[in-house]
Design a protein around this motif. Structure first.
Motif, PDB file in Angstrom:
ATOM      1  N   UNK A 733     -17.639 -10.708  13.604  1.00 55.22           N
ATOM      2  CA  UNK A 733     -16.336 -10.406  13.787  1.00 55.22           C
ATOM      3  C   UNK A 733     -15.587  -9.735  12.760  1.00 55.22           C
ATOM      4  N   UNK A 734     -15.890 -10.051  11.140  1.00 53.55           N
ATOM      5  CA  UNK A 734     -15.440  -9.079  10.257  1.00 53.55           C
ATOM      6  C   UNK A 734     -15.503  -7.798  10.506  1.00 53.55           C
ATOM      7  N   UNK A 735     -16.791  -7.463  10.780  1.00 54.09           N
ATOM      8  CA  UNK A 735     -16.965  -5.947  10.823  1.00 54.09           C
ATOM      9  C   UNK A 735     -16.116  -5.380  11.969  1.00 54.09           C
ATOM     10  N   UNK A 736     -16.273  -6.087  13.138  1.00 54.16           N
ATOM     11  CA  UNK A 736     -15.176  -5.524  14.249  1.00 54.16           C
ATOM     12  C   UNK A 736     -13.731  -5.416  13.712  1.00 54.16           C
ATOM     13  N   UNK A 737     -13.320  -6.190  13.045  1.00 48.81           N
ATOM     14  CA  UNK A 737     -11.670  -6.248  12.575  1.00 48.81           C
ATOM     15  C   UNK A 737     -11.489  -5.160  11.685  1.00 48.81           C
ATOM     16  N   UNK A 738     -12.719  -4.970  10.581  1.00 43.73           N
ATOM     17  CA  UNK A 738     -12.637  -3.938   9.630  1.00 43.73           C
ATOM     18  C   UNK A 738     -12.290  -2.528  10.381  1.00 43.73           C
ATOM     19  N   UNK A 739     -13.144  -2.510  11.551  1.00 43.65           N
ATOM     20  CA  UNK A 739     -13.043  -0.971  12.083  1.00 43.65           C
ATOM     21  C   UNK A 739     -11.797  -0.831  12.948  1.00 43.65           C
ATOM     22  N   UNK A 740     -11.400  -2.050  13.561  1.00 46.34           N
ATOM     23  CA  UNK A 740      -9.945  -1.979  14.174  1.00 46.34           C
ATOM     24  C   UNK A 740      -8.905  -1.809  13.287  1.00 46.34           C
ATOM     25  N   UNK A 741      -9.142  -2.336  12.018  1.00 47.80           N
ATOM     26  CA  UNK A 741      -8.192  -1.904  11.011  1.00 47.80           C
ATOM     27  C   UNK A 741      -7.965  -0.582  10.640  1.00 47.80           C
ATOM     28  N   UNK A 742      -9.342   0.113  10.612  1.00 40.67           N
ATOM     29  CA  UNK A 742      -9.267   1.257  10.305  1.00 40.67           C
ATOM     30  C   UNK A 742      -8.643   2.333  11.455  1.00 40.67           C
ATOM     31  N   UNK A 743      -8.877   1.935  12.575  1.00 38.08           N
ATOM     32  CA  UNK A 743      -8.147   2.559  13.940  1.00 38.08           C
ATOM     33  C   UNK A 743      -6.413   2.378  13.843  1.00 38.08           C
ATOM     34  N   UNK A 744      -6.134   1.152  13.539  1.00 41.24           N
ATOM     35  CA  UNK A 744      -4.642   0.912  13.312  1.00 41.24           C
ATOM     36  C   UNK A 744      -4.326   2.013  12.202  1.00 41.24           C
ATOM     37  N   UNK A 745      -4.983   2.099  11.169  1.00 39.37           N
ATOM     38  CA  UNK A 745      -4.623   2.805  10.048  1.00 39.37           C
ATOM     39  C   UNK A 745      -4.371   4.546  10.566  1.00 39.37           C
ATOM     40  N   UNK A 746      -5.208   4.828  11.413  1.00 35.24           N
ATOM     41  CA  UNK A 746      -5.188   6.411  12.094  1.00 35.24           C
ATOM     42  C   UNK A 746      -3.770   6.333  13.052  1.00 35.24           C
ATOM     43  N   UNK A 747      -3.747   5.283  13.700  1.00 34.51           N
ATOM     44  CA  UNK A 747      -2.339   5.268  14.702  1.00 34.51           C
ATOM     45  C   UNK A 747      -0.958   5.241  13.730  1.00 34.51           C
ATOM     46  N   UNK A 748      -1.277   4.706  12.843  1.00 28.90           N
ATOM     47  CA  UNK A 748       0.180   4.295  11.789  1.00 28.90           C
ATOM     48  C   UNK A 748       0.255   5.665  10.758  1.00 28.90           C
ATOM     49  N   UNK A 749      -0.881   6.583  10.836  1.00 26.76           N
ATOM     50  CA  UNK A 749      -0.792   7.472   9.819  1.00 26.76           C
ATOM     51  C   UNK A 749      -0.989   7.227   8.529  1.00 26.76           C
ATOM     52  N   UNK A 750      -1.720   6.087   8.183  1.00 24.29           N
ATOM     53  CA  UNK A 750      -1.980   5.714   6.829  1.00 24.29           C
ATOM     54  C   UNK A 750      -3.503   6.447   6.322  1.00 24.29           C
ATOM     55  N   UNK A 751      -3.272   6.987   5.441  1.00 21.13           N
ATOM     56  CA  UNK A 751      -4.861   7.659   4.974  1.00 21.13           C
ATOM     57  C   UNK A 751      -5.450   6.647   4.081  1.00 21.13           C
ATOM     58  N   UNK A 752      -6.732   6.605   4.006  1.00 23.89           N
ATOM     59  CA  UNK A 752      -7.502   5.726   3.195  1.00 23.89           C
ATOM     60  C   UNK A 752      -7.676   6.556   1.771  1.00 23.89           C
TER      61      UNK A 752
END
Length: 860
Positions: A733-752
């Motif tokens: 579940x942690x791995x899943x949330x990590x990638x969903x967090x990355x996708x949220x960053x894409x939607x919000x325009x937040x760069x890594x």
């Protein structure tokens, strides 16, 4: 509940509660000392802290720091009526130039404006060339003189650089030194920012506007905004206290977790001072994350304590199921309940906090000081929580006597007897049908998150400074300067490294540099390219009555010496002995996409031209027969400065020491056989060069960091639970949330980038606590002989409730950051709220489903 403990745990329990008074006194004394040290912490920002000093580009940047320009200040003074040629404007610009010159930390030799003597013009006259300062020595604010200055500006080639294309304003440029050149002390960026703001307030009026950009100003603006973190910390503390009271219905049980969490933050900040660190504005959120982790573990502790004290260690739900009336359940004394609580939560608490600590330490793999400081800051904070939550909190609980204990437990007992539709429905995810649906849905979400995460930008995903709101003064200043000045503020310099005096003695080297510059200039996102060969061609034409046909590089050494004799090192186009010549590439912006495109183009061109930094090409000298590549750029740039004592033709005798220094640095000369010439292109200097290096380091580190974070969690879970299926159920579940967090960053325009990558890792560290506590309680009930569904229902009624409460409380707390003056803080508040809640949902919904199916598949 079983009180059977390993020998070490029993010894630890006896030590803690046998000397609880002494331990409390020691903790109080140390906390007072740490508070004293924490009060001395200062905001500590540094330019070099953000550099990956071991990266190839930064090796070039440090060695050729004279061409750096990354830590630059730009102060633009704009005339509101659009015409800079009036007495008041020129008086203002001159005074601002002088004020910038005397700002502590400014490299005074680098200060440039039309009022500084290093900004000159050159013109073609009947006898050859003439030149002088843009502002004549006899300057007086008359209309005739203004026209003369206008002509000098045009001849100087500074239109679009120091003077706007419409003559509506001009700029002052200056480079900052990391250490104050007068005192040798580390530069105080906030003091520099304050001085710049003072200049703005003094000179900005109805006639003129002042616009300031640069790293120091960014630090100042972020530091000012970061002070609001204290306010939001107070809001979060108040919200957490209110929600804790609603959860426990006891003032004492509400306050104790907050005391322990605040103590952990005090110790963390005190240790930072003792370690010689300060608080970087971009790391100022870390203390709140430590507070959040402390609250998370504290809620579990007070929940378990309530059960141990009021119901003898058996959950109220179980008491009702066994038809045990309250009269048969004795209330324990507080010290016995605290001991039992410690015994129950010692293993899951230690494993969760060790997972957090080791996970944060993995960030040390990124060789950027600001990130390493964050790793140490977070690790120290979490390590302190082991003390405050697993030692201090149980001791404090051992002194607690609840008011009206009988009535308090009666309310809990009655509430436990009520059927909970929510927990009953959630417990169904431990049944095969709903479990497979949850697993499949999780797989689909993972696929979506992984797919979307591939679009995430490494670096800034938008123009301006993403840590500030688009409407922030700094971003508005940056937009104005970029729009009014043709060359913009973002530059990456590719260093053409060759042999000494190559600019005047080797035609082929100059031709290759010119070709590279022309080809880079055709890359999308590049505004303009400036190089020494371009200047040489313009001057050569000047010596021939300005005829465009003579705008070429001469093969004759004497002609080249004549053309470049008046170009000195202050132009930034060559070093003392002309063994290094930057190709200055001005980009449209510093978005990750633009930087990647330009850097990739340089690397591709090096391959196509067979000029690699590791394998410098050997080229013929001026006497060799070489053909001229057609189509070189027709660049319109006049020379910036006139003669100095460090011109190529005059500095030959002074190059012995520098040549020795270059050889020691393993340069092109050191790799080329004696008597032969060489050329290689090295990335990179300039602010875009720094960003390119940081982006590459972050891109390379993101995978290993998450791998080591999860590896640490996996190892510790295997050691604790001795079950592959249990470990996977906690981690997946942690791995899943990590990638969903990355996708949220894409939607919000937040760069890594440097500031956001650690937050993702920290979010994982907090999320793992949920799964560990839930599985720990679930396994306890299953060992009592319950089915998975019944055991999970009991775990939800007890620990799940605490997990859900913690996640919501923390999400609400960081949710207040959405109103912050810093866009970075608002973005991180949204991202952390998302991760807190999604990790909670994953632990409650996905964990039991995975436990069911993984146990059937793996059976270990």
């Amino acid at each position: 509940m079983s009180n059977e403990m390993p020998g070490f745990a029993r010894v630890l329990q006896n030590l803690i509660f046998g000397f609880r008074g002494l331990i409390l006194v020691l903790i109080a004394v140390v906390t007072a000392l740490m508070l004293y040290f924490a009060a001395q912490l200062k905001v500590d920002a540094g330019f070099k802290k953000q550099l990956p000093l071991e990266h190839e580009y930064m090796q070039t940047f440090q060695y050729y720091e004279e061409f750096g320009g990354a830590n630059r200040l730009l102060v633009a003074v704009m005339a509101e009526d659009g015409d800079m040629f009036d007495a008041e404007y020129f008086a203002t610009l001159e005074e601002i130039t002088n004020r910038v010159f005397f700002i502590p930390g400014v490299d005074r030799a680098s200060v440039r404006s039309i009022f500084t003597p290093n900004v000159r013009f050159v013109e073609i006259v009947e006898d050859g060339f003439a030149g002088g300062n843009v502002i004549p020595a006899d300057f007086a604010p008359t209309q005739e003189m203004f026209e003369r200055v206008r002509g000098n500006i045009v001849k100087s080639g500074e239109i679009g650089r120091l003077v706007s294309e419409d003559f509506g304003g001009a700029m002052v440029w200056a480079n900052l030194l990391e250490e104050d050149p007068q005192t040798g002390e580390k530069l105080d960026y906030q003091a520099v920012a304050a001085e710049l703001e003072k200049i703005r307030s003094e000179f900005e009026n109805e006639a003129h506007s002042v616009h300031i950009i640069g790293f120091a100003k960014i630090v100042g603006d972020i530091a000012n905004g970061a002070r609001s973190v204290v306010t939001y910390f107070g809001f979060a503390l108040l919200i957490t206290a209110l929600l804790l009271y609603w959860y426990t219905r006891s003032p004492k049980l509400s306050v104790l977790p907050l005391i322990c969490s605040v103590t952990a933050v005090i110790w963390q900040l005190g240790f930072l001072k003792l370690l010689g660190f300060g608080i970087d504005p971009m790391n100022i959120l870390t203390p709140f994350l430590v507070f959040a982790i402390g609250v998370s573990h504290g809620v579990q502790m007070i929940t378990a304590f309530s059960v141990e004290k009021l119901f003898g260690g058996t959950s109220p739900d179980r008491c009702i199921e066994l038809n045990r009336p309250l009269s048969e359940i004795h209330i324990r004394d507080s010290i016995s309940a605290a001991k039992a609580t410690l015994a129950r939560l010692l293993a899951p608490g230690v494993i969760a906090l060790l997972s957090d600590t080791i996970g944060f330490l993995t960030i040390l793999f990124i060789k950027i000081r600001i990130i390493q400081e964050l790793a140490i800051t977070a690790s120290v904070g979490v390590a302190v929580i082991i003390l405050t939550n697993l030692i201090l909190l149980p001791i404090l609980l051992s002194f607690v006597n609840l008011k009206n204990e009988e009535g308090y437990r009666q309310r809990i007992y009655q509430k436990a007897g009520e059927h909970s539709v929510l927990w009953h429905n959630l417990a169904k995810f431990a049944k095969p049908g709903p479990a497979i649906i949850a697993v499949l849905l999780g797989a689909v979400l993972f696929g979506f998150g992984y797919w979307k995460s591939q679009e995430m930008q490494i670096g800034d995903s938008q123009a301006g400074v993403p840590e500030l709101w688009p409407e922030a003064r700094y971003n508005r200043d940056a937009d104005l300067i970029s729009s009014r000045f043709a060359l913009g503020v973002d530059v990456v310099s590719v260093i053409s490294e060759t042999t000494s005096q190559a600019c005047t003695e080797n035609y082929e080297v100059m031709r290759r540099i010119d070709e590279m510059a022309w080809r880079i200039g055709n890359v999308e996102g590049v505004q303009k390219v400036i190089t020494l060969p371009m200047v040489a061609k313009i001057i050569n034409a000047g010596w021939n009555e300005g005829n465009i046909n003579w705008r070429v590089l001469s093969r004759n050494n004497f002609v080249m010496r004549q053309a470049l004799s008046n170009v000195d090192t202050a132009t930034g186009l060559l070093n003392r002995d002309c063994s290094a010549m930057p190709i200055m590439v001005f980009t449209e912006d510093h978005r990750a996409e633009t930087i990647r495109r330009v850097v990739d183009a340089v690397k591709t061109l090096r391959l196509e031209m067979n000029i690699e930094p590791e394998n410098p090409i050997v080229v013929a000298d001026a006497s060799g027969e070489q053909s001229v590549t057609a189509g070189a750029a027709d660049t319109e740039m006049a020379t910036a400065d006139s003669a100095s004592e460090n011109t190529p033709s005059e500095s030959m005798a002074a190059t012995v020491d520098e040549t020795a220094m270059l050889t020691e640095a393993d340069t092109c000369v050191a790799q080329t056989p004696e008597g032969e010439n060489c050329l290689r292109f090295r990335l990179a200097t300039g602010n875009v060069g720094v960003m390119a290096a940081v982006n590459e380091v972050v891109s390379a580190a993101q995978g290993p960091i998450l791998f080591w974070v999860y590896a640490a969690i996996v190892v510790l879970c295997l050691i604790t639970f001795r079950s592959i299926s249990a470990t996977l159920a906690i981690v997946l579940p942690l791995v899943l949330v990590s990638y969903l967090a990355y996708s949220l960053m894409v939607f919000l325009g937040i760069g890594l980038k440097v500031n956001t990558l650690p937050v993702v890792a920290l979010g994982v560290g907090i999320g793992v606590d949920y799964g560990i506590y839930i599985y720990s309680r679930l396994s306890d009930f299953m060992r009592e002989g319950m089915s998975l569904e019944d055991a999970y229902y009991r775990a939800l009624r007890l620990t799940g409730r605490a997990v859900a409460f913690t996640a919501v409380t923390l999400a609400v707390g960081v949710g207040t950051w959405l109103f912050s003056a810093l866009k970075f803080q608002a973005d991180m508040g949204l991202l952390l709220s998302f991760m807190f809640l999604l990790n909670m949902v994953g632990a409650i919904v996905l964990l039991p489903a995975l436990v069911l199916w993984l146990k059937r598949i793996i059976r270990i």
